[in-house]
Design a protein around this motif. Sequence first.
Motif, PDB file in Angstrom:
ATOM      1  N   SER A 127     -23.239 -21.805 -17.752  1.00 52.30           N
ATOM      2  CA  SER A 127     -22.959 -21.892 -16.320  1.00 52.30           C
ATOM      3  C   SER A 127     -22.268 -20.613 -15.870  1.00 52.30           C
ATOM      4  O   SER A 127     -21.721 -19.858 -16.682  1.00 52.30           O
ATOM      5  CB  SER A 127     -22.076 -23.106 -16.019  1.00 52.30           C
ATOM      6  OG  SER A 127     -20.822 -22.997 -16.674  1.00 52.30           O
ATOM      7  N   ALA A 131     -16.499 -23.486 -18.437  1.00 55.27           N
ATOM      8  CA  ALA A 131     -16.788 -24.872 -18.819  1.00 55.27           C
ATOM      9  C   ALA A 131     -15.462 -25.616 -18.926  1.00 55.27           C
ATOM     10  O   ALA A 131     -14.742 -25.481 -19.915  1.00 55.27           O
ATOM     11  CB  ALA A 131     -17.538 -24.915 -20.140  1.00 55.27           C
ATOM     12  N   MET A 154     -20.606 -33.642 -24.438  1.00 56.77           N
ATOM     13  CA  MET A 154     -20.478 -32.267 -24.889  1.00 56.77           C
ATOM     14  C   MET A 154     -20.086 -32.270 -26.374  1.00 56.77           C
ATOM     15  O   MET A 154     -19.365 -33.152 -26.834  1.00 56.77           O
ATOM     16  CB  MET A 154     -19.428 -31.518 -24.079  1.00 56.77           C
ATOM     17  CG  MET A 154     -19.902 -31.059 -22.709  1.00 56.77           C
ATOM     18  SD  MET A 154     -20.057 -32.386 -21.475  1.00 56.77           S
ATOM     19  CE  MET A 154     -18.346 -32.566 -20.925  1.00 56.77           C
ATOM     20  N   GLU A 163     -20.020 -22.101 -21.497  1.00 58.55           N
ATOM     21  CA  GLU A 163     -20.952 -22.655 -22.491  1.00 58.55           C
ATOM     22  C   GLU A 163     -20.758 -24.160 -22.617  1.00 58.55           C
ATOM     23  O   GLU A 163     -19.655 -24.643 -22.871  1.00 58.55           O
ATOM     24  CB  GLU A 163     -20.724 -21.978 -23.845  1.00 58.55           C
ATOM     25  CG  GLU A 163     -21.707 -22.410 -24.918  1.00 58.55           C
ATOM     26  CD  GLU A 163     -21.491 -21.652 -26.213  1.00 58.55           C
ATOM     27  OE1 GLU A 163     -22.036 -20.533 -26.330  1.00 58.55           O
ATOM     28  OE2 GLU A 163     -20.756 -22.164 -27.085  1.00 58.55           O
ATOM     29  N   TRP A 164     -21.855 -24.877 -22.455  1.00 57.54           N
ATOM     30  CA  TRP A 164     -21.881 -26.338 -22.583  1.00 57.54           C
ATOM     31  C   TRP A 164     -22.885 -26.680 -23.672  1.00 57.54           C
ATOM     32  O   TRP A 164     -24.058 -26.312 -23.573  1.00 57.54           O
ATOM     33  CB  TRP A 164     -22.311 -26.991 -21.273  1.00 57.54           C
ATOM     34  CG  TRP A 164     -21.478 -26.618 -20.087  1.00 57.54           C
ATOM     35  CD1 TRP A 164     -21.460 -25.418 -19.423  1.00 57.54           C
ATOM     36  CD2 TRP A 164     -20.524 -27.460 -19.427  1.00 57.54           C
ATOM     37  NE1 TRP A 164     -20.556 -25.454 -18.388  1.00 57.54           N
ATOM     38  CE2 TRP A 164     -19.969 -26.701 -18.352  1.00 57.54           C
ATOM     39  CE3 TRP A 164     -20.090 -28.771 -19.609  1.00 57.54           C
ATOM     40  CZ2 TRP A 164     -19.007 -27.224 -17.489  1.00 57.54           C
ATOM     41  CZ3 TRP A 164     -19.134 -29.292 -18.742  1.00 57.54           C
ATOM     42  CH2 TRP A 164     -18.604 -28.523 -17.705  1.00 57.54           C
ATOM     43  N   VAL A 191     -26.272 -30.200 -13.921  1.00 58.36           N
ATOM     44  CA  VAL A 191     -25.176 -30.816 -14.663  1.00 58.36           C
ATOM     45  C   VAL A 191     -24.205 -31.443 -13.672  1.00 58.36           C
ATOM     46  O   VAL A 191     -23.885 -30.855 -12.629  1.00 58.36           O
ATOM     47  CB  VAL A 191     -24.434 -29.773 -15.524  1.00 58.36           C
ATOM     48  CG1 VAL A 191     -23.330 -30.436 -16.356  1.00 58.36           C
ATOM     49  CG2 VAL A 191     -25.413 -29.020 -16.425  1.00 58.36           C
ATOM     50  N   PRO A 194     -17.117 -33.116 -15.512  1.00 60.46           N
ATOM     51  CA  PRO A 194     -17.095 -34.029 -16.663  1.00 60.46           C
ATOM     52  C   PRO A 194     -16.671 -35.444 -16.278  1.00 60.46           C
ATOM     53  O   PRO A 194     -15.995 -35.663 -15.281  1.00 60.46           O
ATOM     54  CB  PRO A 194     -16.035 -33.392 -17.552  1.00 60.46           C
ATOM     55  CG  PRO A 194     -15.041 -32.805 -16.582  1.00 60.46           C
ATOM     56  CD  PRO A 194     -15.869 -32.312 -15.417  1.00 60.46           C
ATOM     57  N   SER A 222     -16.925 -32.838 -30.749  1.00 59.11           N
ATOM     58  CA  SER A 222     -16.071 -32.269 -29.707  1.00 59.11           C
ATOM     59  C   SER A 222     -14.630 -32.745 -29.864  1.00 59.11           C
ATOM     60  O   SER A 222     -13.683 -31.956 -29.751  1.00 59.11           O
ATOM     61  CB  SER A 222     -16.606 -32.663 -28.321  1.00 59.11           C
ATOM     62  OG  SER A 222     -15.799 -32.136 -27.295  1.00 59.11           O
TER      63      SER A 222
END
Length: 339
Positions: A127, A131, A154, A163-164, A191, A194, A222
Amino acid sequence: MADVVPIEIADGKGRFDVGSDDVVLRAALRAGVGFPYECNAGACGSCKFQLISGNLVVPADLTPAESERDRARGRYLACRVSASSACTIKVRTDDTYVSQHLPRRFEAQLSDIIQLTPDMSEFVLLSETPAEFRAGQYALLSLTADGPKRVYSMANVPNNRGEWRFIVKRVPGGAFSDPLFRLPTGTGIHVDGPYGTAYARPEIDRDVICIAGGAGFSQMLSVARGLAVSGMMQDRTLRFYYGGRRLVDVPSLKNVSDLAPDLGELRQIIVVSEPEDSAQGWGGPTGFVHDVVGRDFSGPWADNEYYLSGPPPMVDATLRMLVIEKQVPHERIHFDRFF
């Protein structure tokens, strides 16, 4: 531009706006309102609310978590309905559901697809902005701005690179996963996130047990990474259990092994449920992952923090084992119920 209408929560408990291109639940969460939820996909029923006045836009179909009787009584799932006029609703809000990073909608570019097992791959999205999320949260992905959405956790930790990473299991004939796996790099993916409350809590001074099955590996990886990078686990133990049907279905746990220097102790246990793997030289634990956890760990059970992610039957069986058999307090068990 989407039409926007106000939603009032009865008894002065809040107000937010919802656009015609959004649903009540996610509009509330974007506004910092603690609307209760779990799956965000119409299956758990946690976001059910009472409509007191106003008009909603309601899908014709029903999910397992709703009924015609609910609708006749003015009860709806906030993750499925929008509003066509100002509304007043009744729901019990809780700040527990307010994310540290409020959800937002954006487009990210597919940077890479890394195959992990024959039917599971890691999708790397980039993105333009950092993130921002808590390790263990999830997002909704869609291939077009107004297309169907699917929930994926994620696999990485927050970062300024934008970065995802999502570990996705391909479902044969899946209406979403099949097209996703065929996308060329450089494709834009929508996307929304979250979301989720089963994020890493390194500030809680207890040893940790992570239990994952299938694509639940993404969320547990994660969580483990978030605990490790916090710097607060250097005198504590992390046990990481992963269950797959066959040995070929088990991704490399090197990403977990790499966390060992930041942990007091790391134990990794792979479990396979298909008996034929034993005949092919597999000498490790076999059976269901929750059964292996019950045999492998001797306790004291209530002295740990637990994180769960995987297929609903696995999560439900693990919850029964922990809560009923092992008497673990509910508040020490963290999971997002996916269906």
